[in-house]
Design an enzyme around this catalytic site. Sequence first.
Site, PDB file in Angstrom:
ATOM      1  N   SER A 560       0.810  -1.298  -0.022  1.00 47.73           N
ATOM      2  CA  SER A 560       0.041  -0.047  -0.077  1.00 47.73           C
ATOM      3  C   SER A 560       1.109   1.249   0.102  1.00 47.73           C
ATOM      4  CB  SER A 560      -0.921   0.090   1.394  1.00 47.73           C
ATOM      5  OG  SER A 560      -2.146   0.798   1.155  1.00 47.73           O
ATOM      6  N   ASP A 646      -9.776  -3.541  -5.750  1.00 52.71           N
ATOM      7  CA  ASP A 646      -9.209  -2.592  -4.663  1.00 52.71           C
ATOM      8  C   ASP A 646      -9.560  -1.139  -4.907  1.00 52.71           C
ATOM      9  OD1 ASP A 646      -7.693  -1.264  -3.025  1.00 52.71           O
ATOM     10  OD2 ASP A 646      -5.893  -2.582  -3.086  1.00 52.71           O
ATOM     11  N   HIS A 681      -8.684  -4.634  -1.663  1.00 56.03           N
ATOM     12  CA  HIS A 681      -7.342  -4.158  -0.978  1.00 56.03           C
ATOM     13  C   HIS A 681      -6.813  -5.238  -0.336  1.00 56.03           C
ATOM     14  CE1 HIS A 681      -4.582  -0.913  -0.179  1.00 56.03           C
ATOM     15  NE2 HIS A 681      -4.792  -1.157   1.128  1.00 56.03           N
TER      16      HIS A 681
END
Length: 715
Positions: A560, A646, A681
């Site tokens: 991320s 995501d 995600h």
Amino acid sequence: MTSSKITPPVAKKVPLERTHHGHTFVDDYEWLRDKNDPEVVAYLEAENSYTEAQTEHLAPLREAIFEEIRSRTQETDMSVPTRMGDWWYYARTVEGKQYAIQCRCPIADADDWTPPDVTPGVELPGEQVLLDGNVESEGHEFFSLGAFSISHDGTLLAYSTDVVGDERYTLRIKDLTTGEMRADEIPGTAPGATWALDHSHVFYQTVDESWRPDTVWRHKLGTSVDEDVKVFHEPDERYWVSIGSTRSEKYLMIWVGSKITTEGWVLESENPTGEFRVILPRREGVEYGAEHAVIAGEDRFLILHNDVDPETGKKAENFVLAEAPVDDPSALRTLIEHRHDVRLEDVDAFEGHLVLGYRREALTRLAVWPLTDEGYGKLTELEFDEELFAVGPGANPEWTQPTLRLGYTSFITPSRVYDYTVSTGELKLLKSQPVLGEFDPTLYEQRREWATAEDGTKIPLSIVARKGTPENAPTLLYGYGSYEASIDPAFSVARLSLLDRGMVFAVAHVRGGGEMGRHWYENGKSLTKKNTFTDFVACARHLIDAGVTSPEKLVADGGSAGGLLMGAVANIAPELFAGILANVPFVDPLTSILDPSLPLTVIEWDEWGNPLENPEVYEYMRSYSPYENVEAKDYPAILAITSINDTRVLYVEPAKWVAKLRATKTGDAPLLLKTEMSAGHGGVSGRYEKWREVAFEFAWVLETSGACRAETSAG
């Protein structure tokens, strides 16, 4: 060996000009953004096929790691029961099943504060199954549980599920006295649900087009969703909205927060149709939280805040704790003064004591503060004997309880659950995470070292290894460094598969995180963001200079915003790493932060700056954006992993990054992109699928670092 005959996919170039502040950037791969375009899907699937072919030889090693994780995990297990009202609540896992089963059993009597002894696989007397994730997930490739909220009288369950991976949940109500589902069903909610004391009203949130929770709704059971009342709406796109209750359950709280500013609204829970009122009006740059406590018989708000001290004129960067009457929250009286070496993080109020959570010397701390008839007693910090550890409150839903449930772990100590008796100071171990097989924690060691950054700042490094691991060992260096998130010590069953193969695991606690206090964060965001990247490079150099590892054996890992770190490091110091593992990486930050229509962009301006309006921010971000700074030079081996659904870091960022790297870089180091075609995600959802994903990554890490060659992987 990897196959050299397979040609990697080459994405076509479709030049698109983007001009800001007099600068034009030509983006050849923006066309990959349309996931409904068959050509985009075909490209992602071609990359998946290429990755599969290039890693096919690692299949025996992957299978070995998966079986190690599985064999060390007590698959049929139970959590320690937590008392709420007249019931003990707990979760079960069952061998062969992907998801947890939520259960409860009745307490013996009102004075029953000793959790029942649990035996995995054996029902407790009077056990009720509240929700079985395995049943809920049937027929779906993905499953995530959002809300799981019991009404105060224990008769109703509000829960929500996402079966796509896009973080939009359907909220349902179950009658726990009959086991039947109520007719109420609310689609398109954010995760979470909060009951009012009358257990006939439930509050929930919805999100806007950018996936920002912006609205709180009140639903009355038995009525149509069309009749739900909009209780609160926040139009400013920098702010997220949440709702919950105080621990006392006397008040409902709506919280509105940006990265740098918060505002709270309060309403008596017994009057759920009333009007919420503001606690302290928002002021740009001031963050606060409020908890209800009863001090010397009077209702008080305990307020953690970072406002400017009116006497000194200095901002309480690491927060202070103050109290104020509930009917006059602005009449603040400071209880705990500001300290530069202690970051106050949390306060929980119980009937007879407070629990403080704070951070000192890059470690979490916990203290209990008894309440007396006159006010406050003597604060006691809980002490532990390991050099590195993490401690925090566990589930403590009851306002009146003689014990404090807490969790403890370290890099080498499996997670533990304790009950701390407030009146005596006794710490009772209720459960230690079972690690099956021949695991012996004394065979492993953890230590803290300090790297020196470019500007002389000392950067904490956590280092974990099996005792006897030689110098110059294969090493995995993990980093994150954004949003004031701290990477605290934590045990991992899966990580043993690296340590037992002679790998060292290290965490670089770089600036942008929160390990050393708020200043650590402030000096790794916006126009100081590059400190995050250079700190990580300094940590890598420290490990190499100290003889822990060498560049041909060092792999970097981040996901991320930590994936942004990976992309930046690949450009800054590719010569220091044999490989880089980037999970859902934020590698095209400028494109994203320039587009207010994208999910989460506007709220991110407080973190990164606003390059739309500010040319200095634009130039600064342009100078470190991994995608825009790809060059014709040798890069380490790279494995990028993403998910097509995501909503936080769009798959297109790593897809564009890999496409540009493939067209630009020199050398023959492997470059792989793996896209989960159904996940969000958080990646795949079931525990066995997650283990397989970890095994895939670890096998690649072990080979890339030289810790394990494919020829011997089956052994």
